[in-house]
Enzyme design. Structure first.
Site, mmCIF file in Angstrom:
data_model
loop_
_atom_site.group_PDB
_atom_site.id
_atom_site.type_symbol
_atom_site.label_atom_id
_atom_site.label_comp_id
_atom_site.label_asym_id
_atom_site.label_seq_id
_atom_site.Cartn_x
_atom_site.Cartn_y
_atom_site.Cartn_z
ATOM 1 N N MET A 98 0.835 -1.104 0.081
ATOM 2 C CA MET A 98 -0.038 -0.007 0.041
ATOM 3 C C MET A 98 0.799 1.385 0.096
ATOM 4 O O MET A 98 0.351 2.113 0.209
ATOM 5 C CB MET A 98 -0.890 -0.046 1.275
ATOM 6 C CG MET A 98 -1.841 -0.981 1.086
ATOM 7 S SD MET A 98 -3.518 -0.989 2.014
ATOM 8 C CE MET A 98 -2.728 -0.624 3.734
ATOM 9 N N GLY A 99 2.110 1.154 -0.293
ATOM 10 C CA GLY A 99 2.973 2.293 -0.382
ATOM 11 C C GLY A 99 3.443 2.738 0.842
ATOM 12 O O GLY A 99 3.724 2.022 1.865
ATOM 13 N N ASN A 100 4.186 3.981 0.762
ATOM 14 C CA ASN A 100 4.840 4.551 1.930
ATOM 15 C C ASN A 100 5.832 3.652 2.501
ATOM 16 O O ASN A 100 5.798 3.145 3.621
ATOM 17 C CB ASN A 100 3.805 4.888 3.141
ATOM 18 C CG ASN A 100 4.352 5.551 4.375
ATOM 19 O OD1 ASN A 100 4.800 5.235 5.377
ATOM 20 N ND2 ASN A 100 5.020 6.672 3.895
ATOM 21 N N GLY A 142 11.108 -2.693 5.548
ATOM 22 C CA GLY A 142 10.438 -4.119 5.435
ATOM 23 C C GLY A 142 9.992 -4.294 4.112
ATOM 24 O O GLY A 142 10.018 -5.496 3.557
ATOM 25 N N HIS A 143 9.435 -3.331 3.515
ATOM 26 C CA HIS A 143 8.968 -3.399 2.016
ATOM 27 C C HIS A 143 9.970 -3.721 1.124
ATOM 28 O O HIS A 143 9.953 -4.728 0.172
ATOM 29 C CB HIS A 143 8.293 -2.261 1.603
ATOM 30 C CG HIS A 143 7.084 -1.854 2.266
ATOM 31 N ND1 HIS A 143 6.734 -0.797 3.050
ATOM 32 C CD2 HIS A 143 5.675 -2.405 2.338
ATOM 33 C CE1 HIS A 143 5.676 -0.736 3.360
ATOM 34 N NE2 HIS A 143 4.884 -1.822 3.068
ATOM 35 N N GLN A 199 -10.297 -2.673 2.206
ATOM 36 C CA GLN A 199 -9.808 -3.505 3.638
ATOM 37 C C GLN A 199 -9.831 -2.816 4.736
ATOM 38 O O GLN A 199 -9.142 -2.970 5.764
ATOM 39 C CB GLN A 199 -8.396 -4.287 3.195
ATOM 40 C CG GLN A 199 -7.216 -3.184 3.141
ATOM 41 C CD GLN A 199 -5.927 -3.928 2.596
ATOM 42 O OE1 GLN A 199 -5.768 -4.314 1.463
ATOM 43 N NE2 GLN A 199 -4.881 -4.085 3.590
ATOM 44 N N GLY A 222 5.101 -10.229 4.092
ATOM 45 C CA GLY A 222 6.012 -9.986 5.513
ATOM 46 C C GLY A 222 5.239 -10.934 6.520
ATOM 47 O O GLY A 222 3.769 -10.921 6.486
ATOM 48 N N ASP A 235 2.404 -9.244 9.135
ATOM 49 C CA ASP A 235 1.022 -9.571 9.062
ATOM 50 C C ASP A 235 0.871 -11.082 8.785
ATOM 51 O O ASP A 235 0.508 -11.390 8.004
ATOM 52 C CB ASP A 235 0.543 -8.595 7.810
ATOM 53 C CG ASP A 235 0.790 -7.393 7.897
ATOM 54 O OD1 ASP A 235 -0.032 -6.612 8.402
ATOM 55 O OD2 ASP A 235 1.872 -6.901 7.446
ATOM 56 N N SER A 285 6.340 -0.046 10.304
ATOM 57 C CA SER A 285 5.086 -0.135 9.697
ATOM 58 C C SER A 285 4.915 1.344 9.150
ATOM 59 O O SER A 285 5.351 2.147 9.648
ATOM 60 C CB SER A 285 4.061 -0.482 10.889
ATOM 61 O OG SER A 285 2.567 0.127 10.430
HETATM 62 P P1 AMP Z 1 1.565 -2.905 3.408
HETATM 63 O O1 AMP Z 1 1.918 -2.052 2.640
HETATM 64 O O2 AMP Z 1 1.588 -2.417 4.996
HETATM 65 O O3 AMP Z 1 0.487 -3.635 3.159
HETATM 66 O O4 AMP Z 1 2.455 -4.244 3.460
HETATM 67 C C1 AMP Z 1 3.017 -4.640 2.237
HETATM 68 C C2 AMP Z 1 3.471 -5.955 2.646
HETATM 69 O O5 AMP Z 1 4.895 -5.559 3.254
HETATM 70 C C3 AMP Z 1 3.083 -6.939 3.550
HETATM 71 O O6 AMP Z 1 3.345 -8.276 2.923
HETATM 72 C C4 AMP Z 1 3.652 -6.732 4.758
HETATM 73 O O7 AMP Z 1 3.487 -7.879 5.523
HETATM 74 C C5 AMP Z 1 4.879 -6.342 4.606
HETATM 75 N N1 AMP Z 1 5.464 -5.767 5.632
HETATM 76 C C6 AMP Z 1 5.039 -4.346 6.168
HETATM 77 N N2 AMP Z 1 5.801 -4.093 7.258
HETATM 78 C C7 AMP Z 1 6.826 -5.049 7.352
HETATM 79 C C8 AMP Z 1 7.970 -5.575 8.251
HETATM 80 N N3 AMP Z 1 8.086 -4.627 9.353
HETATM 81 N N4 AMP Z 1 8.729 -6.429 7.975
HETATM 82 C C9 AMP Z 1 8.368 -7.353 7.135
HETATM 83 N N5 AMP Z 1 7.404 -7.306 6.101
HETATM 84 C C10 AMP Z 1 6.386 -6.192 6.295
#
Ligand code: AMP
Length: 281
Positions: free
Chosen positions: A30-32, A36-37, A61, A150, A153, A188
Site C-alpha cells: 500500500m506504499g509509504n 520492510g517492504h 480492506q 511479510g 502480518d 510499519s
Molecule cells: P503494507 O504496505 O503495509 O500493506 O504491506 C505490504 C507488505 O509488506 C505486506 O506483505 C506486509 O506484511 C509487509 N511488511 C510490512 N511491514 C513489514 C515489516 N516490518 N517486516 C516485514 N514485512 C513487512
C-alpha cells in the site's frame, strides 16, 4: 523500472517481461515504503528474474472508522526507493476500477473462515475480505510465479497462502521475517503517525513480547496476564488481542508444543494508532 498506471498497460508490460520463460515475483503493497517492504523486494529478486511491485491503498480492506483517507501516500519517494532496490515493474493503479472493474462488478465475498475467525479477523471484520479481494485480482492480473509477503502480518500471510493453495493458481506464496527498527519496533507505515518521541516509546511492545519469551516458572496464563498489565502500564490504550496461537493454523494453544509452531500475537492501540506485532516462542 517501468511504471504502469492502468491494467491494459500492465498486461502489455508483463507480456514483454515474461518473454523467454523468465520468472516473476510479485510484491503487493500500500506504499509509504520502508525497509520492510524493501526486504520483500530483495527476497523477490532472489526468487525470480523480474520483480513486480504494486502500490494500491485498497479501500475494501479498511473499516468505516479506519484510516483510509489519512493513510500515508508518498508516491515519489516510493518510486525512488523501488528504482534503487532494482524493481522491474511498478503497477500504480489510479482508480478502484483499474483493479476491480466498474462499480458493482466485483461482488465476490472471499473468506478462509478457519483462519479469519480470530485475531485481526475479529477486531477488523472487513479486513480479510478486502485483502483477499485485492490479492486475488492482482494475482490473476499479474500471474507471477512467486508472491512475497511479510510475517509482520502473519495472519494475512497464512490467509493468502490458503487462497493460493485452494484455487491452485500456481503461485508460490513466500513469507519473510519481520524487519524491525534498531529499537525493536516492527517497521510499519503507521509508525509515521507518531511523533519521534512516541515512536521511540512504541518499542516497548516488542520488548514486552521478548520479555514474555524470557520469563520462566510461570504458566502461560500467568505470563500473559503479566504482559497485558505491562503493556497497559506502558501506555497501550486498548489491547485487541495478546494470544498464543499455532503458526501453522492459528489454533489457540494452551501449551508451547514446538510442532505447532507457537507464536505470540499482539494487536493494540498506542496513542490512537493500531499496531500489530508477533514473536515466535
Ligand atoms: P503494507 O504496505 O503495509 O500493506 O504491506 C505490504 C507488505 O509488506 C505486506 O506483505 C506486509 O506484511 C509487509 N511488511 C510490512 N511491514 C513489514 C515489516 N516490518 N517486516 C516485514 N514485512 C513487512
Amino acid at each position: 523500472m517501468e511504471i504502469v498506471k492502468s491494467k491494459e498497460r500492465l498486461l502489455l508490460s508483463l507480456e514483454k517481461l515474461k518473454k523467454f520463460q523468465s520468472k516473476t515475483a510479485f510484491v503487493p503493497t500500500m506504499g509509504n515504503l520502508h525497509d520492510g517492504h524493501i526486504k520483500l523486494i530483495e527476497t523477490s529478486k532472489r526468487l525470480a528474474e523480474h520483480t513486480v511491485c504494486s502500490i494500491f491503498v485498497n479501500k475494501k480492506q479498511f473499516g468505516a472508522s479506519e484510516d483510509f483517507e489519512s493513510y500515508p501516500r508518498t508516491e515519489e519517494a516510493d518510486i525512488e526507493r523501488l528504482e534503487k532496490a532494482g524493481c522491474s515493474l511498478l503497477y500504480l493503479p489510479r482508480t478502484e476500477a483499474d483493479v476491480f472493474g466498474s462499480a458493482g462488478q466485483f461482488q465476490l465475498k472471499l473468506d478462509v473462515p478457519s483462519l479469519t475467525n480470530s485475531l485481526c479477523g475479529l477486531s477488523r471484520p472487513d479486513f480479510f475480505g478486502g485483502v483477499l479481494a485485492v490479492v486475488l485480482k492482482l494475482f490473476l492480473q499479474i500471474k507471477p510465479d512467486f508472491a512475497v509477503f511479510g510475517k509482520k502480518d502473519y495472519q494475512q500471510f497464512l490467509v493468502v497462502s490458503a487462497l493460493a493453495k485452494a484455487l491452485d493458481i500456481g503461485i508460490e506464496v513466500v513469507g519473510i521475517d519481520i524487519v524491525r527498527e534498531a529499537s525493536g519496533l516492527a517497521l510499519s507505515s503507521r509508525n509515521n503517525y507518531f511523533t519521534g518521541q512516541d515512536r521511540a516509546k512504541a518499542s516497548f511492545i516488542y520488548q514486552e513480547l521478548s520479555s514474555f519469551k524470557q520469563r520462566t516458572g510461570l504458566t502461560l496464563e500467568q505470563n500473559l496476564a503479566i504482559s497485558k498489565q505491562n503493556l497497559i502500564n506502558e501506555g497501550i490504550e486498548k489491547i485487541d488481542y495478546l494470544e498464543i496461537r499455532s503458526g501453522r493454523d492459528l489454533t489457540l494453544l494452551s501449551e508451547l508444543t514446538p510442532d505447532k509452531k507457537p507464536i505470540l500475537f499482539f494487536a493494540g492501540f498506542f496513542r490512537g494508532v493500531r499496531l500489530i506485532d508477533n514473536i515466535e516462542l
